[in-house]
Each structure stands twice: as C-alpha cells, then as structure tokens.
Design a protein around this motif. Structure first.
Motif, PDB file in Angstrom:
ATOM      1  N   PRO A   1       0.299  -1.063  -0.217  1.00 36.58           N
ATOM      2  CA  PRO A   1      -0.175  -0.024  -0.390  1.00 36.58           C
ATOM      3  C   PRO A   1       0.934   1.089   0.172  1.00 36.58           C
ATOM      4  O   PRO A   1       0.638   2.481  -0.099  1.00 36.58           O
ATOM      5  CB  PRO A   1      -0.998   0.183   1.021  1.00 36.58           C
ATOM      6  CG  PRO A   1      -1.652  -1.529   2.112  1.00 36.58           C
ATOM      7  CD  PRO A   1       0.347  -1.861   0.945  1.00 36.58           C
ATOM      8  N   LEU A   2       2.040   1.023  -0.016  1.00 40.63           N
ATOM      9  CA  LEU A   2       3.103   2.411   0.145  1.00 40.63           C
ATOM     10  C   LEU A   2       3.937   2.716  -0.770  1.00 40.63           C
ATOM     11  O   LEU A   2       5.189   2.659  -0.789  1.00 40.63           O
ATOM     12  CB  LEU A   2       4.093   2.306   2.166  1.00 40.63           C
ATOM     13  CG  LEU A   2       3.438   2.426   2.783  1.00 40.63           C
ATOM     14  CD1 LEU A   2       3.765   2.374   4.288  1.00 40.63           C
ATOM     15  CD2 LEU A   2       2.452   3.703   2.954  1.00 40.63           C
ATOM     16  N   ILE A   3       3.090   2.473  -1.962  1.00 43.14           N
ATOM     17  CA  ILE A   3       4.023   2.533  -3.460  1.00 43.14           C
ATOM     18  C   ILE A   3       4.297   3.518  -3.754  1.00 43.14           C
ATOM     19  O   ILE A   3       5.012   3.686  -4.436  1.00 43.14           O
ATOM     20  CB  ILE A   3       3.016   2.265  -4.819  1.00 43.14           C
ATOM     21  CG1 ILE A   3       1.784   2.000  -3.881  1.00 43.14           C
ATOM     22  CG2 ILE A   3       3.032   0.405  -4.272  1.00 43.14           C
ATOM     23  CD1 ILE A   3       0.591   2.521  -5.967  1.00 43.14           C
ATOM     24  N   GLY A   4       3.411   4.547  -2.875  1.00 37.95           N
ATOM     25  CA  GLY A   4       4.197   6.401  -3.332  1.00 37.95           C
ATOM     26  C   GLY A   4       2.457   6.594  -3.700  1.00 37.95           C
ATOM     27  O   GLY A   4       2.042   6.357  -4.633  1.00 37.95           O
TER      28      GLY A   4
ATOM     29  N   TYR B   1      -7.670   4.197   1.289  1.00 40.10           N
ATOM     30  CA  TYR B   1      -5.823   4.464   1.415  1.00 40.10           C
ATOM     31  C   TYR B   1      -6.131   5.125   2.246  1.00 40.10           C
ATOM     32  O   TYR B   1      -5.026   5.088   3.217  1.00 40.10           O
ATOM     33  CB  TYR B   1      -5.573   5.477  -0.061  1.00 40.10           C
ATOM     34  CG  TYR B   1      -3.843   6.145   0.036  1.00 40.10           C
ATOM     35  CD1 TYR B   1      -2.998   4.880   0.253  1.00 40.10           C
ATOM     36  CD2 TYR B   1      -3.607   7.188   0.186  1.00 40.10           C
ATOM     37  CE1 TYR B   1      -1.744   5.424   0.445  1.00 40.10           C
ATOM     38  CE2 TYR B   1      -2.853   7.367  -0.019  1.00 40.10           C
ATOM     39  CZ  TYR B   1      -1.584   6.943  -0.022  1.00 40.10           C
ATOM     40  OH  TYR B   1      -0.386   7.727   0.661  1.00 40.10           O
ATOM     41  N   ARG B   2      -7.315   6.291   2.514  1.00 37.74           N
ATOM     42  CA  ARG B   2      -6.851   7.543   3.590  1.00 37.74           C
ATOM     43  C   ARG B   2      -6.911   6.351   4.862  1.00 37.74           C
ATOM     44  O   ARG B   2      -6.336   6.996   5.840  1.00 37.74           O
ATOM     45  CB  ARG B   2      -8.613   8.387   3.533  1.00 37.74           C
ATOM     46  CG  ARG B   2      -7.870   9.141   4.708  1.00 37.74           C
ATOM     47  CD  ARG B   2      -9.209  10.477   4.061  1.00 37.74           C
ATOM     48  NE  ARG B   2     -10.606   9.720   4.486  1.00 37.74           N
ATOM     49  CZ  ARG B   2     -11.634   9.954   3.641  1.00 37.74           C
ATOM     50  NH1 ARG B   2     -11.798  11.594   3.209  1.00 37.74           N
ATOM     51  NH2 ARG B   2     -12.944   9.344   3.989  1.00 37.74           N
TER      52      ARG B   2
ATOM     53  N   GLU C   1      -4.300   4.624   9.781  1.00 38.70           N
ATOM     54  CA  GLU C   1      -4.673   3.020  10.416  1.00 38.70           C
ATOM     55  C   GLU C   1      -3.202   2.931  10.827  1.00 38.70           C
ATOM     56  O   GLU C   1      -2.688   2.773  12.384  1.00 38.70           O
ATOM     57  CB  GLU C   1      -5.591   2.594  10.461  1.00 38.70           C
ATOM     58  CG  GLU C   1      -6.649   2.792  10.592  1.00 38.70           C
ATOM     59  CD  GLU C   1      -7.916   3.071  11.848  1.00 38.70           C
ATOM     60  OE1 GLU C   1      -6.839   2.393  13.632  1.00 38.70           O
ATOM     61  OE2 GLU C   1      -7.906   3.977  12.680  1.00 38.70           O
ATOM     62  N   GLU C   2      -2.554   2.837   9.998  1.00 37.04           N
ATOM     63  CA  GLU C   2      -1.254   1.771   9.380  1.00 37.04           C
ATOM     64  C   GLU C   2      -0.039   3.051  10.131  1.00 37.04           C
ATOM     65  O   GLU C   2       1.327   2.649  10.176  1.00 37.04           O
ATOM     66  CB  GLU C   2      -1.018   0.980   8.329  1.00 37.04           C
ATOM     67  CG  GLU C   2      -1.861   0.408   8.708  1.00 37.04           C
ATOM     68  CD  GLU C   2      -2.480  -1.198   9.669  1.00 37.04           C
ATOM     69  OE1 GLU C   2      -1.276  -1.108   9.936  1.00 37.04           O
ATOM     70  OE2 GLU C   2      -3.376  -1.406  10.138  1.00 37.04           O
ATOM     71  N   VAL C   3      -0.229   4.142   9.195  1.00 36.73           N
ATOM     72  CA  VAL C   3       1.286   4.766   9.864  1.00 36.73           C
ATOM     73  C   VAL C   3       1.078   6.089  10.314  1.00 36.73           C
ATOM     74  O   VAL C   3       2.056   6.967  10.467  1.00 36.73           O
ATOM     75  CB  VAL C   3       1.149   5.478   8.124  1.00 36.73           C
ATOM     76  CG1 VAL C   3       2.241   6.017   7.271  1.00 36.73           C
ATOM     77  CG2 VAL C   3       1.216   4.393   6.604  1.00 36.73           C
ATOM     78  N   GLY C   4      -0.311   6.389  10.404  1.00 37.81           N
ATOM     79  CA  GLY C   4      -0.951   7.556  11.638  1.00 37.81           C
ATOM     80  C   GLY C   4      -0.349   9.097  10.590  1.00 37.81           C
ATOM     81  O   GLY C   4       0.128   9.754  11.414  1.00 37.81           O
ATOM     82  N   ASP C   5      -0.776   9.491   9.251  1.00 39.17           N
ATOM     83  CA  ASP C   5      -0.270   9.594   8.340  1.00 39.17           C
ATOM     84  C   ASP C   5      -1.598  10.436   8.412  1.00 39.17           C
ATOM     85  O   ASP C   5      -2.841   9.291   8.131  1.00 39.17           O
ATOM     86  CB  ASP C   5       0.489   9.680   7.898  1.00 39.17           C
ATOM     87  CG  ASP C   5       1.227  11.155   7.162  1.00 39.17           C
ATOM     88  OD1 ASP C   5       0.915  12.190   7.155  1.00 39.17           O
ATOM     89  OD2 ASP C   5       2.104  11.138   6.183  1.00 39.17           O
ATOM     90  N   THR C   6      -1.895  11.099   6.829  1.00 37.70           N
ATOM     91  CA  THR C   6      -2.859  12.074   6.376  1.00 37.70           C
ATOM     92  C   THR C   6      -2.596  12.049   4.744  1.00 37.70           C
ATOM     93  O   THR C   6      -1.079  11.826   4.039  1.00 37.70           O
ATOM     94  CB  THR C   6      -3.923  12.956   6.935  1.00 37.70           C
ATOM     95  OG1 THR C   6      -2.611  14.118   6.186  1.00 37.70           O
ATOM     96  CG2 THR C   6      -4.030  13.027   7.578  1.00 37.70           C
ATOM     97  N   PRO C   7      -3.232  11.720   3.088  1.00 37.20           N
ATOM     98  CA  PRO C   7      -2.551  11.845   2.622  1.00 37.20           C
ATOM     99  C   PRO C   7      -2.785  13.247   1.686  1.00 37.20           C
ATOM    100  O   PRO C   7      -3.080  14.355   2.922  1.00 37.20           O
ATOM    101  CB  PRO C   7      -4.059  11.892   0.914  1.00 37.20           C
ATOM    102  CG  PRO C   7      -5.274  11.280   2.339  1.00 37.20           C
ATOM    103  CD  PRO C   7      -4.911  11.578   3.574  1.00 37.20           C
ATOM    104  N   MET C   8      -1.398  13.185   0.519  1.00 34.02           N
ATOM    105  CA  MET C   8      -1.101  15.076   0.817  1.00 34.02           C
ATOM    106  C   MET C   8      -2.003  15.778   0.218  1.00 34.02           C
ATOM    107  O   MET C   8      -3.838  15.240  -0.279  1.00 34.02           O
ATOM    108  CB  MET C   8      -0.210  14.367  -0.591  1.00 34.02           C
ATOM    109  CG  MET C   8       1.711  13.837   0.091  1.00 34.02           C
ATOM    110  SD  MET C   8       2.649  13.867  -1.101  1.00 34.02           S
ATOM    111  CE  MET C   8       1.509  13.382  -2.858  1.00 34.02           C
TER     112      MET C   8
END
Length: 271
Positions: free
Chosen positions: A201-204, A231-232, A237-244
């Motif tokens: 899922p973290l392909i970029g 993806y959001r 849940e997994e990274v603790g981040d948000t989309p650009m």
C-alpha cells in the motif's frame, strides 16, 4: 569469465530439473518429484537462509542471524549438524559450497527456485527497449509472483528478504502499468496498479493518484473515491498520517466529474 563464474566453474552440476525450490506461498523443496521431509528445522532454515543470500555468507553471520546463542560452541555445533543434514537430505555434497570461509548455495540450486526465475526475468525486462517485448516478459514473470516469500519462517533476515522481493514485484507491476497506459490499454493499466497497491500500500502517493484516475476512466468515479477512502483509512490506521493535499484535491475533482486522463474512454469517444 566473471569472478562469480570463475568461483563456481569447478563445481559439478546438480541437474536443475532434478530440483525445484518453491519459496512463494506454500514453500517446498522437491527432489526428483518428491517433497523433502526435513530431519530438522535447522537444516531447512539454513537452506532458505542461503537461498536469500545468493552471494553467500560467512559462518559468523550465519551463526548470529540463525542461531543467536550465547554459547558459541553450541551454535557452531548446530551449524555443523544442520549443514551435514542439508547436504544429506538433498543428496549432494556440493549442495552448499564453502570458499574462503563463505558458504553459498550451489548455483544450480539457486537457479531451480521460483524466485530466482522471477527476479532474473524482472532484471532482463529492464534491458529491453521494445515495449511489447518488455510487457510480455514482465507479464510472464509476474504471473508466478503470487504468494508471500517463505511465509512459514520468521526472523529479521527473512523479513529483509521478503521486503526486497516485494519491492521487486511492485516495481515490475508499476512498470507494466506504465506500459499498458502508454499503449492506451486502460483496464490492464488499472489492474496492474491495483495489484501493486495490494502488494504494498505504500507504493508512493503518485501511484495511488494514477490509480484513482484509472478507476475513474475504466469504471466510474465511485470506484476511484472508494479507493481514496481505503487509502486514507490505511494511512490513518497503519502510518498515522494523512494523504497529501494534491491527493485530497484530486479526490474532490473526481467527485465533481473531472476526467483528467487523456487515454480514457471519455476522451476517446467524446467527439
């Protein structure tokens, strides 16, 4: 002759068709059509450890990464026994070779593995300049890429090998999606992107943006927005981040019926 060819030239061949090493999905080692029954797990682990390090490893690395025992004599003895059992089980004294302290799986055994064939094809595809030839080679290689690498094993060494394998597969799928896109084969481009995102899922984020556009053009905006939402959620849940912000803006444009891809069916039929 290369240094690697010179190093292995003296080895007696072990007839690759006699062996088959399956490392993806249900891992298995087959000798003359029969699955190997390992006399001890340590022998199997040693085989796959050396398989994951085709350039070989020194004994102290093997002891530290496979059997991190405080008693070095016990670890050395375990290695000696595992090596003997590995060679005996495969029926060949050269199954593992040692040169200047470095232990290596015989080149024929490496060549008999599914991942070796996969990575060789992926590497060969990078040297091709004709898109259709590159596409065909990638398609054939990736057809056998399903399944986790050595799922029954644990340890830092296998996690590192798993990650390298996953990255190579994702690179192949992304390249294949670009080739399909250039050929205006939108559904195939979308399918390759979906498989890449499923593998990692973290392909970029740019690839997730391309996938959102592909889904809009080949299916509908709802499929694209659903992928964006998944993806959001994954990032939260997994990274603790948000989309650009670019990804958020693209999602809003797609919701408003934007058609940002010139290769899609909308652009091909609107006139």
């Amino acid at each position: 002759m290369s240094q690697e060819q010179h190093r292995t030239a003296h080895l007696a061949p072990i007839s690759p068709p006699r062996y088959l090493l399956r490392s993806l999905g249900n891992a298995d080692v087959i000798v003359e059509g029969v699955s190997v029954v390992w006399p001890a797990r340590s022998a199997e682990e040693l085989l796959w450890y050396l398989h994951a390090h085709p350039r070989g490893r020194y004994r102290h690395d093997i002891l530290a990464e496979l059997w991190d025992l405080e008693d070095t004599r016990a670890a050395a003895n375990r290695f000696r026994v595992a090596l003997h059992r590995l060679r005996s089980t495969l029926g060949h004294s050269d199954a593992v070779v040692e040169e200047h302290g470095r232990y290596t799986l015989h080149a024929d055994l490496q060549a008999a593995s599914d991942t070796f064939a996969l990575h060789r094809a992926l590497a060969a595809s990078r040297d091709l300049t004709e898109p259709r030839q590159q596409e065909e080679l990638l398609r054939q290689a990736l057809a056998s890429a399903d399944g986790e690498y050595l799922p029954h094993l644990q340890g830092e060494w296998v996690e590192a090998a798993r990650s390298q394998h996953r990255s190579a597969v994702v690179e192949g799928r992304l390249t294949l999606s670009l080739l399909h896109c250039a050929a205006r084969e939108c559904p195939l481009a979308a399918a390759s992107l979906v498989r890449a995102a499923e593998t990692d899922p973290l392909i970029g984020e740019d690839h997730h943006q391309r996938l959102m556009v592909c889904l809009t053009m080949t299916r509908d905006k709802y499929a694209a927005i659903e992928h964006y939402r998944r993806y959001r959620h994954y990032l939260a849940e997994e990274v603790g981040d948000t989309p650009m912000q670019d990804t958020v803006d693209l999602a809003e444009r797609l919701k408003a019926d934007a058609r940002p891809c010139e290769h899609g069916p909308y652009m091909l039929t609107r006139n």
